[in-house]
Design an enzyme around this catalytic site. Structure first.
Site, PDB file in Angstrom:
ATOM      1  N   ASN A 151       0.803  -1.224   0.000  1.00  0.00           N
ATOM      2  CA  ASN A 151       0.000   0.000   0.000  1.00  0.00           C
ATOM      3  C   ASN A 151       0.843   1.285   0.000  1.00  0.00           C
ATOM      4  OD1 ASN A 151       0.690  -0.803   2.658  1.00  0.00           O
ATOM      5  ND2 ASN A 151      -0.896   0.520   3.508  1.00  0.00           N
ATOM      6  N   GLU A 249       3.363  -4.919  12.658  1.00  0.00           N
ATOM      7  CA  GLU A 249       2.374  -3.857  12.505  1.00  0.00           C
ATOM      8  C   GLU A 249       1.332  -4.398  11.545  1.00  0.00           C
ATOM      9  OE1 GLU A 249       0.079  -1.441  11.122  1.00  0.00           O
ATOM     10  OE2 GLU A 249       1.699  -0.401  10.082  1.00  0.00           O
ATOM     11  N   CYS A 283      -3.537   0.819   7.092  1.00  0.00           N
ATOM     12  CA  CYS A 283      -3.869   0.070   8.303  1.00  0.00           C
ATOM     13  C   CYS A 283      -4.643   0.905   9.308  1.00  0.00           C
ATOM     14  CB  CYS A 283      -2.592  -0.473   8.951  1.00  0.00           C
ATOM     15  SG  CYS A 283      -1.719  -1.688   7.943  1.00  0.00           S
ATOM     16  N   GLU A 459       6.949   1.090  15.802  1.00  0.00           N
ATOM     17  CA  GLU A 459       7.848   1.708  14.839  1.00  0.00           C
ATOM     18  C   GLU A 459       7.838   3.217  15.073  1.00  0.00           C
ATOM     19  OE1 GLU A 459       8.072  -1.028  10.990  1.00  0.00           O
ATOM     20  OE2 GLU A 459       6.123  -0.054  11.138  1.00  0.00           O
TER      21      GLU A 459
END
Length: 486
Positions: A151, A249, A283, A459
């Protein structure tokens, strides 16, 4: 048509093996081919990265030397980022306005983490044992495997490799087989900027053929993965065989809690940004609107009005507001979930499958459902597309319960003019990030990550470099050792 070979040891390798076609989502036509690597290429890349970690200019550079290399890379990216725009769009169909926004700032991640690396130093430990001192040191893991999604390939790649390299590791990247070209072009640019051979390798292919081989390799010391919760489970299982730490993630089903006292236009702008930018292929997409009953009709009416006016078109055209989905399998999934929501009894106020009828490429327009109940697939499962589910609440406690009624916990939003209420509700939402009266911002200084099925670890943020380091304590005796057996 260009064929991309794996990038190992500072150059594209000779490739005569099988390839995977990359399809332009705007046309449905193949525009390039990428190497279908396997266990042999995984081993070559890991071995090369391990050599670069153990010996040579990267191993000898020290913290300041590595930080200077990353600063130089940032300079090159700031000057040449436009070279990376077209391959990313041709791979995943994201509109050029968004891609340019992401890639024009790509250099900032490397500059930030180069500065964070310079802050690393031995840390005195306040132990209470007489006659000894102890000092904490930070050591890189070694070879890091980074698995990235389709993405936002280069932005998410930067989130992973900038802190990993700043910490002194070397990295092998396995990009999504659906969108590998921009990562390979980035590796070429990084090498031209002075990153030593072997420090960043990129191997392409399928997860079960090359991704698993990378994760299970005996020289892999850490894995960082962004993708679906199903993929995350597979990565965690493979990494656990070698007791390799992972950062995951994963997906989200993020709530947007809208109170009646919120600024309607500001809220509408935020919700549109959260679900229809990138066609919902993020996400943190704010895919569940939980609106106070008294404001729901006005909110939904304005959302539909704004969403149906968005212009669908060629992702290379700056005037385009809705670009295609990234690939055909994903198009089928999104259409299937829209059909299931209708079958489950949700009311479809705006149907993006109809607005995209007759258009070449993988298009679905903005889609809005109301009367969505907690037992429906649309409420519980991530669509990863431009599909918004709306329900209502009457009390603050009910709003919080609805927000937390999810297996995911990546992000959330709260919309209210009452600062105390906003802070209170944000504190109760079970997710790694909550936005109040805005949505979808990201910055190197702020950690990103989730809870529950959204993964673990973080992150970005000031601790990101240390996430790629191991702590080591060194003890020194400052007084004679007493006789243990007087």
């Amino acid at each position: 048509m260009k064929t991309y070979a794996p990038f190992i040891s500072g150059k594209f390798q000779h490739w005569q093996g099988d390839t995977i076609p990359s399809v332009d989502p705007a046309t449905g036509e193949v525009w390039s081919q990428v190497a279908r690597c396997g266990a042999d290429e995984a081993d070559t890349a890991i071995q090369d990265a391990n050599r670069a970690f153990r010996t040579g200019p990267w191993a000898d550079a020290g913290i300041e030397g590595r930080a200077r290399i990353l600063d130089t890379l940032a300079d090159v990216l700031e000057a040449r980022w436009e070279e990376l725009v077209e391959p990313e769009i041709r791979d995943n169909g994201k509109r050029i306005t968004e891609v340019r926004g992401q890639l024009s700032g790509l250099h900032s991640w490397f500059r930030y983490f180069a500065a964070e690396a310079r802050k690393l130093k031995p840390e005195a430990q306040a132990n209470s044992i007489p006659g000894v001192t102890s000092v904490g040191h930070w050591l890189p893991y070694g070879v890091v495997v980074a698995i990235t999604p389709w993405n936002s390939p280069l932005m998410i790649l930067a989130w992973k490799i900038a802190p990993a390299l700043a910490a002194g590791n070397t990295v092998v990247v396995k990009p999504s087989e659906m969108a590998s070209a921009s990562s390979l072009e980035f590796a070429r640019l990084a090498h031209e900027a002075g990153l030593p051979p072997g420090v960043l390798n990129v191997v392409t292919g399928l997860g079960h053929e090359v991704g698993e081989a990378l994760v299970r390799h005996p020289l892999t010391r850490k894995v960082t993965f962004t993708g679906s919760d199903i993929g995350g489970r597979k990565v965690a299982e493979a990494a656990s065989a070698g007791v390799v730490p992972t950062t995951l993630e994963l997906g989200g089903k993020s709530p947007q809690v809208v109170f009646a006292d919120s600024d309607l236009e500001n809220t509408v702008n935020g919700i549109l940004s959260g679900i229809f930018l990138s066609n919902g292929q993020t996400c943190v997409a704010g895919s569940r609107v939980i609106a106070e009953a008294s404001i729901k009709d006005a909110l939904v009416s304005r959302l539909v009005e704004r969403a149906q006016a968005l212009r669908m078109g060629d992702p290379m055209d700056p005037a385009t507001q809705i670009a295609p989905l990234a690939n055909e399998p994903h198009l089928r999934k999104v259409k299937s979930m829209i059909a299931q929501a209708k079958a489950d009894g949700a009311t479809c106020l705006l149907d993006g499958t109809e607005t995209a009828n007759g258009r070449q490429g993988f298009y679905v327009g903005p889609t809005i459902f109301e009367d969505v109940t907690r037992d429906m697939q649309l409420w519980r499962e991530e669509v990863f597309g431009p599909v918004l589910a709306v329900t209502t609440f009457d009390t603050e406690d009910e709003a919080i319960a609805l927000a937390n009624d999810s297996d995911y916990g990546l992000a959330g939003g709260v919309w209210t003019s009452d600062a105390n209420k906003g802070a209170r509700v944000a504190g109760e939402i079970q997710s790694g990030t909550v936005y109040i009266n805005h949505y979808r911002n990201v910055d190197p200084s702020s950690p990103i990550g989730g809870i529950k099925l959204s993964g673990y670890g973080r992150e970005l943020g000031p601790g990101a470099v240390k996430d790629f380091l191991q702590a080591k304590s060194i003890w020194t005796g400052t007084a004679p050792v007493p006789d243990p057996f007087p």
